[in-house]
Structures are given as C-alpha cells and as structure tokens.
Design a protein around this motif. Sequence first.
Motif, mmCIF file in Angstrom:
data_model
loop_
_atom_site.group_PDB
_atom_site.id
_atom_site.type_symbol
_atom_site.label_atom_id
_atom_site.label_comp_id
_atom_site.label_asym_id
_atom_site.label_seq_id
_atom_site.Cartn_x
_atom_site.Cartn_y
_atom_site.Cartn_z
ATOM 1 N N GLU A 409 -29.393 14.352 12.264
ATOM 2 C CA GLU A 409 -29.616 13.331 13.284
ATOM 3 C C GLU A 409 -30.914 13.574 14.049
ATOM 4 O O GLU A 409 -31.570 12.642 14.488
ATOM 5 C CB GLU A 409 -28.429 13.309 14.259
ATOM 6 N N GLN A 410 -31.309 14.844 14.177
ATOM 7 C CA GLN A 410 -32.522 15.188 14.912
ATOM 8 C C GLN A 410 -33.745 15.313 14.004
ATOM 9 O O GLN A 410 -34.871 15.173 14.464
ATOM 10 C CB GLN A 410 -32.314 16.509 15.657
ATOM 11 N N ASP A 411 -33.524 15.603 12.740
ATOM 12 C CA ASP A 411 -34.658 15.917 11.853
ATOM 13 C C ASP A 411 -34.429 15.338 10.462
ATOM 14 O O ASP A 411 -34.308 16.068 9.481
ATOM 15 C CB ASP A 411 -34.850 17.444 11.784
ATOM 16 N N PHE A 412 -34.397 14.009 10.367
ATOM 17 C CA PHE A 412 -34.206 13.356 9.071
ATOM 18 C C PHE A 412 -35.356 13.697 8.138
ATOM 19 O O PHE A 412 -35.154 13.964 6.959
ATOM 20 C CB PHE A 412 -34.101 11.838 9.258
ATOM 21 N N GLU A 413 -36.586 13.718 8.657
ATOM 22 C CA GLU A 413 -37.762 13.987 7.839
ATOM 23 C C GLU A 413 -37.686 15.385 7.233
ATOM 24 O O GLU A 413 -38.030 15.582 6.061
ATOM 25 C CB GLU A 413 -39.030 13.841 8.683
ATOM 26 N N GLY A 414 -37.236 16.370 8.011
ATOM 27 C CA GLY A 414 -37.124 17.732 7.492
ATOM 28 C C GLY A 414 -36.158 17.813 6.318
ATOM 29 O O GLY A 414 -36.439 18.460 5.301
ATOM 30 N N HIS A 415 -35.007 17.174 6.460
ATOM 31 C CA HIS A 415 -34.029 17.164 5.368
ATOM 32 C C HIS A 415 -34.553 16.398 4.153
ATOM 33 O O HIS A 415 -34.295 16.774 3.012
ATOM 34 C CB HIS A 415 -32.711 16.555 5.848
ATOM 35 N N LEU A 416 -35.311 15.324 4.415
ATOM 36 C CA LEU A 416 -35.872 14.539 3.320
ATOM 37 C C LEU A 416 -36.864 15.372 2.518
ATOM 38 O O LEU A 416 -36.835 15.376 1.279
ATOM 39 C CB LEU A 416 -36.554 13.293 3.875
ATOM 40 N N VAL A 417 -37.735 16.077 3.215
ATOM 41 C CA VAL A 417 -38.714 16.937 2.539
ATOM 42 C C VAL A 417 -38.004 18.013 1.721
ATOM 43 O O VAL A 417 -38.364 18.278 0.565
ATOM 44 C CB VAL A 417 -39.668 17.574 3.570
ATOM 45 N N LYS A 418 -36.979 18.627 2.314
ATOM 46 C CA LYS A 418 -36.244 19.673 1.602
ATOM 47 C C LYS A 418 -35.568 19.115 0.347
ATOM 48 O O LYS A 418 -35.564 19.756 -0.699
ATOM 49 C CB LYS A 418 -35.193 20.292 2.527
ATOM 50 N N ASP A 419 -35.023 17.909 0.455
ATOM 51 C CA ASP A 419 -34.364 17.282 -0.694
ATOM 52 C C ASP A 419 -35.361 16.947 -1.803
ATOM 53 O O ASP A 419 -35.085 17.166 -2.986
ATOM 54 C CB ASP A 419 -33.641 16.006 -0.255
ATOM 55 N N ILE A 420 -36.520 16.402 -1.411
ATOM 56 C CA ILE A 420 -37.538 16.075 -2.421
ATOM 57 C C ILE A 420 -38.014 17.350 -3.106
ATOM 58 O O ILE A 420 -38.204 17.385 -4.329
ATOM 59 C CB ILE A 420 -38.717 15.326 -1.778
ATOM 60 N N ALA A 421 -38.197 18.418 -2.320
ATOM 61 C CA ALA A 421 -38.617 19.702 -2.892
ATOM 62 C C ALA A 421 -37.587 20.218 -3.903
ATOM 63 O O ALA A 421 -37.944 20.746 -4.962
ATOM 64 C CB ALA A 421 -38.821 20.729 -1.779
ATOM 65 N N LEU A 422 -36.315 20.062 -3.575
ATOM 66 C CA LEU A 422 -35.252 20.468 -4.495
ATOM 67 C C LEU A 422 -35.272 19.610 -5.752
ATOM 68 O O LEU A 422 -35.114 20.118 -6.875
ATOM 69 C CB LEU A 422 -33.895 20.369 -3.800
ATOM 70 N N ASN A 423 -35.489 18.308 -5.588
ATOM 71 C CA ASN A 423 -35.548 17.413 -6.743
ATOM 72 C C ASN A 423 -36.699 17.780 -7.677
ATOM 73 O O ASN A 423 -36.597 17.631 -8.898
ATOM 74 C CB ASN A 423 -35.698 15.960 -6.284
ATOM 75 N N LEU A 424 -37.810 18.257 -7.099
ATOM 76 C CA LEU A 424 -38.936 18.690 -7.933
ATOM 77 C C LEU A 424 -38.514 19.838 -8.853
ATOM 78 O O LEU A 424 -38.936 19.917 -10.018
ATOM 79 C CB LEU A 424 -40.115 19.120 -7.063
ATOM 80 N N HIS A 425 -37.682 20.739 -8.316
ATOM 81 C CA HIS A 425 -37.177 21.841 -9.148
ATOM 82 C C HIS A 425 -36.280 21.311 -10.261
ATOM 83 O O HIS A 425 -36.389 21.737 -11.416
ATOM 84 C CB HIS A 425 -36.390 22.828 -8.286
ATOM 85 N N ILE A 426 -35.402 20.383 -9.933
ATOM 86 C CA ILE A 426 -34.471 19.836 -10.928
ATOM 87 C C ILE A 426 -35.228 19.079 -12.018
ATOM 88 O O ILE A 426 -34.942 19.214 -13.210
ATOM 89 C CB ILE A 426 -33.443 18.914 -10.234
ATOM 90 N N GLN A 427 -36.239 18.311 -11.606
ATOM 91 C CA GLN A 427 -37.011 17.532 -12.567
ATOM 92 C C GLN A 427 -37.883 18.405 -13.472
ATOM 93 O O GLN A 427 -38.350 17.939 -14.514
ATOM 94 C CB GLN A 427 -37.908 16.535 -11.824
ATOM 95 N N SER A 428 -38.072 19.659 -13.072
ATOM 96 C CA SER A 428 -38.929 20.544 -13.870
ATOM 97 C C SER A 428 -38.385 20.731 -15.280
ATOM 98 O O SER A 428 -39.146 21.025 -16.209
ATOM 99 C CB SER A 428 -39.080 21.903 -13.179
ATOM 100 N N ILE A 429 -37.069 20.541 -15.453
ATOM 101 C CA ILE A 429 -36.469 20.702 -16.785
ATOM 102 C C ILE A 429 -37.016 19.641 -17.728
ATOM 103 O O ILE A 429 -37.528 19.950 -18.817
ATOM 104 C CB ILE A 429 -34.926 20.599 -16.696
ATOM 105 N N THR A 430 -36.901 18.360 -17.326
ATOM 106 C CA THR A 430 -37.379 17.286 -18.199
ATOM 107 C C THR A 430 -38.897 17.236 -18.256
ATOM 108 O O THR A 430 -39.469 16.840 -19.278
ATOM 109 C CB THR A 430 -36.824 15.928 -17.736
ATOM 110 N N LEU A 431 -39.561 17.622 -17.181
ATOM 111 C CA LEU A 431 -41.020 17.661 -17.206
ATOM 112 C C LEU A 431 -41.506 18.653 -18.257
ATOM 113 O O LEU A 431 -42.427 18.363 -19.023
ATOM 114 C CB LEU A 431 -41.556 18.036 -15.822
ATOM 115 N N ARG A 432 -40.881 19.818 -18.337
ATOM 116 C CA ARG A 432 -41.257 20.823 -19.336
ATOM 117 C C ARG A 432 -40.973 20.323 -20.752
ATOM 118 O O ARG A 432 -41.799 20.475 -21.661
ATOM 119 C CB ARG A 432 -40.500 22.107 -19.027
#
Length: 588
Positions: A409-432
Amino acid sequence: MNLEIENILKKFDRDDVKTFDERDLNSELNRISGLSQSDLLIDELAELMAFGFCEDYPDKKTGWGTYFGPMTVIPNSDGTVRESPSIRLVTSEMLDYWLKRASISNNPILAARYSGLVWDFSSYVTNSKPSIDTATIYINAVIRIANEGFYKIDLYVFTKLKRALSIAILINNNELIERCKQAIIVFEKNVAKDELPGLWGHSFELLVFNKKAQLSEKEETEIIQDLEAKFQRLLSVEPPLINNIWPARNAATKLADYYRKKSLRNEVERVIIKFAVSSEAAHNNSEVMQVAANLEDIYRLLVRYGLKSQAGEMLLKVRDASTKVPAEMKKVGAEINIPTEKVREYLDNMTAGGLAEGLYKLLITYIPIRETAESQLRSKASKHPISYLFSQQIVDSKGRVVTTIDPLEQDFEGHLVKDIALNLHIQSITLRLLIDELIEKFGLNATDILATLKDCPIFEGDRLKIIEKALDAYFASDFVTFIHLVIPQIEEGVRNIIEAAGGNVLKESRGGGFHLRTFDDILRDEIITDSLGPELVSYFKILFTDQRGWNLRNDVCHGMTNFDAFNYQMADRVLHALLCLSLIKIVE
C-alpha cells in the motif's frame, strides 16, 4: 421499524451494557434475514448502515475525504468499485435521524457513532457544516466511553479520544479540550502495561507537542517522568529481555524527540545510547540475521539523533554481522515443467522468419511490459494479501541490506520493480533456449550482432571494437569478460543519445571541474525517456541501476558481483539490452 432491528438496538442501548463495540452490533444486525435494501424504511436503512462504517479509515483513496470510510471495497470489472456501506446512500433525512438517535441514546458507544457520522458526513451530503451541538454530543459520548469503561478493546478508545480532542480544538471549546485532555491522561494510566507499547505513549503524542491541548507544565513533567520510569523498568534486567526491546525503543524515541525539542543534547545521547547498548546485549543469542537487522536498526537510530561517531562504530558492527548472514540463508526454488512440444512450437515460431527476424522477435519479446507486470502484481496481492502487508529487505551477497521495500500500500513501485526483476530471472530459461536455437539453426555469432549495431549512431569507431571483443568473449562463454566490457559501452551509448540530441551529460564536481552524470541520472533525463520510451527506460533501470532490481551496472563496476553470478542469465540479459540499443536511429 422492523421488530428485529428494534430488539437488537434495545439490547445494546443500555447503561449497563459496556463490553462491546460497533462491530458486534453490526454483526447482529447483519444476521437479520429477509431484509431487502430497496424495501427498507429510512430509519431501518440508517441503523443497518450506521455501525458498518470503518472509523479512522486508513485508505484515503476512496475520494470521500472523511474520517469514516467503507468497511469493504470490491473492484468491478469496469474499473469502478462497490463500497459497503456507501456514503452515496446517506441522505439529509438519514443525518437527521442519526442526530435524533444520538441525543436520546443511553449508551455512549451508540451516541458517539451516530453523532460522529453526522459531524463527519454533513458537509459531504448537505454541503453545509454540522452544528456545534453535534460536536458536543460526540465529545461527551467519547469521554463517557473512556471514563466509564464502555469499550471492548482499550486500544480503540485512544482513536476515539484523539478524534474527540481534535474536534474540541476545532470548535475552540476550552472546557471540552480540558475534559478530553484529562480523559486521555487518566485512561492511559488505567490501561497502560509496560510490555504493550500500543497502550501507552498516547498522552505524549496527543498532548505534549500540541500547544492547543492546554497542557500545564506539571502535567507535561508527569508524562515525561512516566515515560522515563517505563524506559528504566523495561531495561532493568541485565541483559534486558528481548521481548522488552521493542517497547523500550518506543519509549526511547519519544523521550529523545522530547529532549531534542528542548535542546537537551546530553539527555538525547543518554537515552539513545542506553537503548543501543541494551538492545545489542538483548540480541546476543539471536540468529545472525536477526542480530544484523537489529544492529542496522540501532545504526539508523543513532544517525537519526545525530550521534555520528557512535553511528560510525555501529556501522562497522553491521558490516561484520552481515558477512555471516549468507551462511544462514536458505535457497528457495520452484520446479517449472515445460512440455517439450510447447518449447519446440515456441522456438519454431520465434525463428520462422530467419536470423534477422528471429533477433528482432527476441529483442521485442523480452522487454518487460509494466502494464502486464502491474496486473500480475495486483492479482497476486488479491490472492495472497498477507505477503504484502510487511516490509521486505533485499540483501547483497555479503548479507548487507541494500534496500527495503515497504508494504504494498505504501510502495507499489518497489514491489513492481522486484516482481519485474524476478520475471527477468524466470524468462532467462526461454531466452537461453532461443539464443541456443539461433546459434544452432543460423550460426548466430559476434559478426551477426555487430551487423545489427552497424547503423546505430551511438556506437562509433573504437567503441565497436570493444563491443566486438566483448561479443567474442560471450560466444566463447567467457561471461566475466563480456559483462565487464559491454556494460560500460551500453552506459556510454545511452549517454551519447543525450549528446546527439543536444543534451548535457556533465555535472560540476566539487573540485571545480566537471564529471559525467551517472548511468542512473542519465536514465532519468527527458531526452532518454523520449528516445527510448518509458518501457525501455524502466527496463534499463531495473537491469542496471535500481537496487530493487538486478542493479548490474553498480554491482559489477563496484566489484560487488561474485564470480558465480557471471553466468548465462546475466550475460544473455546484457546482450539483450545491447540489442535494444540497435533500435536507435538519428532523425534529422
């Protein structure tokens, strides 16, 4: 009036019924079956709504601008929301009914709720101010609640007293201000327990720095002495009980704030140092992670109160404790099963048009879309709300806290950045998998990547030679060399965009000369936002400069990255970022 509603009200509206609150009354009213809102009389609807509103409503985004808010807010598919109860159902007739009920109610809990709603909603509903009599009824009812024990949960009484005092001050009624003040002081003395900081300190917060509360010098001294006594009692054992540390911290900060306001520097230092020593001793037998977190909290407390030398010493302890944290941390993972036929279908689709089209699809597909990420985050938060109620810390490889993400509720942007960063790790499988497919199917190599960059105006001459060396290292799986060489070239490329557009990349240095603006600084430049677009700028920040994200530029260039981290995941993402810059063209 409906007989069941009337009987429930009679059950609660008595002088001898004390240990309940508005939620209890609301629950009983909601159990009445067969009531259709469209068939209710005005007094029946008024009673059913009155006790459903949430007092001291925490979410100010409702647009009401009121003290009371809806108990529930449910989003609709069209972007609107359903509120229950809704202020839009409140009419002037309903306000008149509540005011009448407030004046005749025997129980102050009911009287306070009725009059509180009238005082709060009148301006919204009728566009006119409520009468002073309404405020008087409310304040007197709240004082009765506190003085005569009409409550179920003592903590909530402080909320009511705070509201009553603010209204008494607003209407400038000295008698009611005095009575509210005394009610706050007496109620706190009656319910306070040292180990429960939520039940004390309210007299300090509501009265001591509030000039309009008319606190006498004697009353102020007694409040401070009481806080000092609590502080000493909580830390009287050696070593102090760990359960006492949080309430002791509460007392310490209040006392330090008071002494700082009075310019009593020695008293500030006494209180904070005593707490710091006690807190450190209390955590001696805690787990390393808890010790490190506590030392960091002490450090921030010392900085907050200007104890610089002590803060410097504490920071060294934070460093030493943090280095032991990684050994205690456990890896958490999840297995993802992707059917072989799905992988094959994906790779065939991505490479169907040849190498050039395959590289373009790779480039476009792996740029994260914020709108999609925002939707995913909101969906996760609705399914698992508890996970987003607390702050989260991100630590580096040595266990040091690099940033804190506050509740959603106080830091939506912080959680959004953390989620996108995590998604980058997950997508690394198909990217490779896709990069391997392009290598196997079309012989993708350094020359092909350079060909996509040859018309890009931000890389010239020797820069392309450096990038060529980096790409040779990438295709030889020498990811350490590739990453160290290419990240500075990406930064320089982005900086060149600003210069090509007539912007400034220099900042004045303290030595009198000039130095280059940092990567994070240039990514915030309007020229870069206009040139790359907000999606790509957000991606570069998360990948290179945001501590909540991958933060590659800072970690790599400052020597913070461990050898094992220079893997295909990091290298593939940096390669992708390099390819993204191939989209840049000069427009005359």
